[in-house]
Design a protein around this motif. Structure first.
Motif, PDB file in Angstrom:
ATOM      1  N   TYR A 189      -2.896  -2.026  -3.654  1.00 22.63           N
ATOM      2  CA  TYR A 189      -1.543  -2.526  -3.384  1.00 22.63           C
ATOM      3  C   TYR A 189      -0.535  -1.443  -3.727  1.00 22.63           C
ATOM      4  N   SER A 190       0.489  -1.252  -2.898  1.00 22.85           N
ATOM      5  CA  SER A 190       1.534  -0.288  -3.259  1.00 22.85           C
ATOM      6  C   SER A 190       2.151  -0.743  -4.583  1.00 22.85           C
ATOM      7  N   ALA A 191       2.510   0.256  -5.414  1.00 21.54           N
ATOM      8  CA  ALA A 191       2.762  -0.017  -6.833  1.00 21.54           C
ATOM      9  C   ALA A 191       4.111  -0.653  -7.128  1.00 21.54           C
ATOM     10  N   ASP A 192       5.135  -0.370  -6.329  1.00 22.22           N
ATOM     11  CA  ASP A 192       6.424  -1.012  -6.597  1.00 22.22           C
ATOM     12  C   ASP A 192       6.445  -2.384  -5.958  1.00 22.22           C
ATOM     13  N   ASP A 193       6.901  -3.376  -6.725  1.00 21.21           N
ATOM     14  CA  ASP A 193       7.030  -4.720  -6.181  1.00 21.21           C
ATOM     15  C   ASP A 193       8.497  -4.967  -5.818  1.00 21.21           C
ATOM     16  N   PHE A 194       8.834  -6.194  -5.459  1.00 22.08           N
ATOM     17  CA  PHE A 194      10.215  -6.461  -5.016  1.00 22.08           C
ATOM     18  C   PHE A 194      11.215  -6.288  -6.153  1.00 22.08           C
ATOM     19  N   GLU A 195      10.757  -6.434  -7.394  1.00 17.72           N
ATOM     20  CA  GLU A 195      11.688  -6.224  -8.516  1.00 17.72           C
ATOM     21  C   GLU A 195      11.938  -4.734  -8.718  1.00 17.72           C
ATOM     22  N   SER A 196      10.881  -3.963  -8.971  1.00 21.34           N
ATOM     23  CA  SER A 196      11.106  -2.529  -9.258  1.00 21.34           C
ATOM     24  C   SER A 196      11.611  -1.788  -8.025  1.00 21.34           C
ATOM     25  N   GLY A 197      11.165  -2.202  -6.855  1.00 21.54           N
ATOM     26  CA  GLY A 197      11.601  -1.522  -5.624  1.00 21.54           C
ATOM     27  C   GLY A 197      13.087  -1.714  -5.361  1.00 21.54           C
ATOM     28  N   THR A 198      13.559  -2.960  -5.468  1.00 20.03           N
ATOM     29  CA  THR A 198      14.991  -3.184  -5.200  1.00 20.03           C
ATOM     30  C   THR A 198      15.839  -2.605  -6.340  1.00 20.03           C
ATOM     31  N   ARG A 199      15.298  -2.601  -7.561  1.00 14.96           N
ATOM     32  CA  ARG A 199      16.024  -1.973  -8.685  1.00 14.96           C
ATOM     33  C   ARG A 199      16.179  -0.477  -8.430  1.00 14.96           C
ATOM     34  N   ALA A 200      15.113   0.165  -7.949  1.00 20.18           N
ATOM     35  CA  ALA A 200      15.192   1.587  -7.618  1.00 20.18           C
ATOM     36  C   ALA A 200      16.238   1.807  -6.521  1.00 20.18           C
ATOM     37  N   GLY A 201      16.230   0.932  -5.537  1.00 16.68           N
ATOM     38  CA  GLY A 201      17.209   1.035  -4.463  1.00 16.68           C
ATOM     39  C   GLY A 201      18.634   0.978  -5.007  1.00 16.68           C
ATOM     40  N   LEU A 202      18.910  -0.044  -5.812  1.00 17.84           N
ATOM     41  CA  LEU A 202      20.268  -0.210  -6.345  1.00 17.84           C
ATOM     42  C   LEU A 202      20.691   1.002  -7.171  1.00 17.84           C
ATOM     43  N   ALA A 203      19.768   1.559  -7.948  1.00 18.69           N
ATOM     44  CA  ALA A 203      20.094   2.725  -8.786  1.00 18.69           C
ATOM     45  C   ALA A 203      20.560   3.891  -7.921  1.00 18.69           C
ATOM     46  N   GLY A 204      20.079   3.938  -6.683  1.00 19.91           N
ATOM     47  CA  GLY A 204      20.473   5.024  -5.787  1.00 19.91           C
ATOM     48  C   GLY A 204      21.490   4.599  -4.732  1.00 19.91           C
ATOM     49  N   GLY A 205      22.064   3.401  -4.858  1.00 22.48           N
ATOM     50  CA  GLY A 205      23.120   2.986  -3.926  1.00 22.48           C
ATOM     51  C   GLY A 205      22.641   2.169  -2.738  1.00 22.48           C
ATOM     52  N   THR A 206      21.368   1.781  -2.725  1.00 23.00           N
ATOM     53  CA  THR A 206      20.833   0.974  -1.612  1.00 23.00           C
ATOM     54  C   THR A 206      20.848  -0.501  -2.008  1.00 23.00           C
ATOM     55  N   THR A 207      21.509  -1.330  -1.195  1.00 30.75           N
ATOM     56  CA  THR A 207      21.716  -2.734  -1.566  1.00 30.75           C
ATOM     57  C   THR A 207      20.922  -3.721  -0.707  1.00 30.75           C
ATOM     58  N   MET A 208      20.184  -3.200   0.260  1.00 28.93           N
ATOM     59  CA  MET A 208      19.322  -4.093   1.052  1.00 28.93           C
ATOM     60  C   MET A 208      18.108  -3.304   1.530  1.00 28.93           C
ATOM     61  N   VAL A 209      16.951  -3.974   1.535  1.00 29.64           N
ATOM     62  CA  VAL A 209      15.733  -3.338   2.051  1.00 29.64           C
ATOM     63  C   VAL A 209      15.098  -4.262   3.093  1.00 29.64           C
ATOM     64  N   VAL A 210      14.375  -3.650   4.020  1.00 28.28           N
ATOM     65  CA  VAL A 210      13.611  -4.451   4.978  1.00 28.28           C
ATOM     66  C   VAL A 210      12.140  -4.071   4.825  1.00 28.28           C
ATOM     67  N   ASP A 211      11.338  -5.066   4.436  1.00 29.05           N
ATOM     68  CA  ASP A 211       9.916  -4.875   4.140  1.00 29.05           C
ATOM     69  C   ASP A 211       9.094  -5.350   5.353  1.00 29.05           C
ATOM     70  N   PHE A 212       7.823  -5.004   5.356  1.00 28.43           N
ATOM     71  CA  PHE A 212       6.941  -5.357   6.486  1.00 28.43           C
ATOM     72  C   PHE A 212       5.967  -6.443   6.060  1.00 28.43           C
ATOM     73  N   CYS A 213       6.006  -7.581   6.739  1.00 26.98           N
ATOM     74  CA  CYS A 213       5.042  -8.645   6.490  1.00 26.98           C
ATOM     75  C   CYS A 213       3.793  -8.330   7.319  1.00 26.98           C
ATOM     76  N   LEU A 214       2.663  -8.128   6.642  1.00 27.53           N
ATOM     77  CA  LEU A 214       1.422  -7.715   7.315  1.00 27.53           C
ATOM     78  C   LEU A 214       0.386  -8.821   7.254  1.00 27.53           C
ATOM     79  N   PRO A 215       0.176  -9.569   8.334  1.00 28.75           N
ATOM     80  CA  PRO A 215      -0.877 -10.590   8.309  1.00 28.75           C
ATOM     81  C   PRO A 215      -2.254  -9.936   8.157  1.00 28.75           C
ATOM     82  N   GLY A 216      -3.091 -10.518   7.323  1.00 31.26           N
ATOM     83  CA  GLY A 216      -4.452 -10.016   7.165  1.00 31.26           C
ATOM     84  C   GLY A 216      -5.275 -10.376   8.394  1.00 31.26           C
ATOM     85  N   PRO A 217      -6.529  -9.866   8.454  1.00 34.95           N
ATOM     86  CA  PRO A 217      -7.376 -10.206   9.597  1.00 34.95           C
ATOM     87  C   PRO A 217      -7.521 -11.734   9.680  1.00 34.95           C
TER      88      PRO A 217
END
Ligand code: DUC
Ligand code: ZN
Ligand code: ZN
Ligand code: ZN
Length: 485
Positions: free
Chosen positions: A68-96
């Motif tokens: 699993y990629s290591a940043d989750d929605f908490e750490s990822g969006t926190r990293a974004g905000l620290a650098g001035g990014t206030t919205m992210v668009v993630d990819f929903c990937l259905p499994g097989p």
């Protein structure tokens, strides 16, 4: 209701630069003008007040390549905000064999901890009647108007041309925008097998296995298929001249085709893979790989001329330990790098401070163009009365040296380690909440909300003529023609 005023700054939008204060109430901008007052005053003297960044391409807590990629929605969006990014668009990937709606439920659960607003793209990783039906629900009920297609990752996420063409036509019917990861997955698989058979198993071989031609071919193909389906197209992580050239040509002909270079491809090059330190090279393994300076120049030129539309990160962070899954074969190194915290400061430093981009172009490619292309403008991407108060008070004099030691991302390194950046947030606001204040993190877990994105009204009129040709060509014949003479 308490009010916040951002005072004494210069507002910079995608098309205007002017001095004014901004008053915020209930998470939205309620007034823009001179000499405003409020309960809380944020001093923006010497700063630019800009729409918060939108990163249209991130992978948080994504199941991928056996981990699993290591940043989750908490750490990822926190990293974004620290650098001035206030919205992210993630990819929903259905499994097989997983349905789109089941996968979406999983993504809803994961995203509950987000500290900033977010949306999803839905991935189409196969094709059947259920997917055809569910796409309508995804667009009309779930508020997702973009569908991602992987032309690479054969045997895992990749779709074939017939599946992709069917999905593109469905997108056209629904007013949705298809996205493509454009690399020829068959050629990548064949080159990977050859390199490994020859004993070329180090991280540098990852780049040899997916040269620019592989990306150029797939980009051209996707553009042609999109045109045949009569649908616009968004090409994620455009990294090379061959892909950029295809996008330029399509736009010149009148197609809505959008190219998305990443901050990594703009500022880091392929020499990173010849570093003798295995970890150094493996940490930079991503797809597409870093390119040479000519490709970088092409990407910068595309941002200047407008043939490339937005700058993203494809933030997909893996720890060194995870990267080491591929010690015996580059094909097992989880693909991906971080960048969410660094996109805006790096683009400002290497783009605006060098004179390559104007401040207004910076706002366009980090926020406003993205909001327009993804259909969330002017709720996001704007400094306008009624817009969400997702804002960054940008201090063009604030500096730092990028380092894993001080970053928000949860991984143990940073691909931009040691880079000096000038231009950082003094404040970052997410719907009025001051999440970053002079480098201090004041994010709130769970503050982030899902942002619905409605279908598009604009479609591409197909330039290709196949639809006109097929029907009129049917010729009625009275009998079987005589053969021979
Ligand atoms: N490329 C990456 O490097 N990581 C995630 C997926 C992708 O396409
Ligand atoms: Zn991709
Ligand atoms: Zn990606
Ligand atoms: Zn809140």
């Amino acid at each position: 209701m308490t009010t916040t005023v951002i005072k004494g700054g210069t507002i910079v939008t995608a098309d205007l630069t002017y001095k004014a204060d901004v008053r915020i109430e209930g998470g939205v901008i309620v007034e823009i003008g001179p000499d405003l007052s409020g309960d809380t005053v944020l001093d923006a003297t010497g700063c630019y007040v800009m729409p918060g960044g939108i990163d249209p391409h991130v992978h948080l807590e994504m199941p991928f390549m056996g981990t699993y990629s290591a940043d989750d929605f908490e750490s990822g969006t926190r990293a974004g905000l620290a650098g001035g990014t206030t919205m992210v668009v993630d990819f929903c990937l259905p499994g097989p064999d997983q349905s789109l709606l089941e996968a979406l439920q999983m993504w809803d659960n994961k995203s509950g901890r987000a500290t900033a607003d977010y949306s999803f793209h839905m991935a189409i990783t196969g094709w059947n009647e259920r997917i055809f039906d569910e796409m309508k629900t995804v667009v009309q009920d779930k508020g997702i108007n973009t569908f991602k297609h992987f032309m690479a990752y054969k045997g895992a996420l990749m779709v074939n041309d017939d599946e992709m063409f069917a999905s593109f036509q469905r997108c056209a019917e629904l007013g949705a925008l298809p996205l493509v990861h454009a690399e020829n997955g068959d050629v990548v698989a064949s080159m990977t097998a050859k390199l490994l058979a020859e004993g070329n198993n180090g991280p540098e071989a990852h780049a040899y296995s997916r040269p620019p031609e592989v990306e150029g071919e797939a980009t051209n193909r996707a553009i042609m298929l999109a045109d045949m389906a009569g649908v616009p197209l968004y090409v994620v992580h455009t990294s090379c001249e061959q892909a950029h050239e295809a996008i330029r040509r399509a736009r010149q002909k009148g197609m809505r085709v959008y190219g998305e270079p990443l901050i990594q491809h703009l500022t880091l090059d392929e020499s990173e893979y010849s570093n003798p330190d295995w970890d150094h090279a493996a940490r930079r393994v991503m797809s597409p790989p870093f390119r040479n300076k000519q490709h970088q120049d092409s990407l910068w030129a595309g941002l200047q001329s407008g043939s490339l539309s937005v700058v993203a990160t494809d933030h997909c962070a893996f720890t060194t330990e995870q990267k080491r899954f591929g010690l015996d074969s580059f094909a097992k190194i989880p693909n991906g790098t971080g960048g969410l915290e660094d996109r805006m400061p790096m683009l400002w430093t290497y783009g605006v401070a060098t004179g390559r981009l104007t401040m207004n172009e910076f706002v366009a490619v980090t926020s406003t163009n993205i909001a327009k292309i993804l259909n969330v403008y002017p709720k996001k991407g704007a400094v306008l009365v009624g817009a969400d108060a997702d804002l960054v008070v940008w201090d063009p004099k604030r500096t730092k040296t990028i380092s894993a030691k001080t970053q928000q991302s949860s991984i143990d390194y940073n691909v931009f380690e040691g880079k000096e950046v000038t231009g950082l947030p003094r404040y970052t606001l997410t719907r009025g909440h001051v999440a970053i204040e002079e480098g201090t993190i004041k994010t709130r877990e769970g503050h982030g909300k899902f942002v619905r994105r409605e279908p598009f009204t604009a479609v591409n009129k197909a330039l290709s003529t196949w639809k006109d040709l097929v029907a009129p060509r049917k010729v009625e014949r009275s009998g079987i023609p005589a053969t021979g003479v």
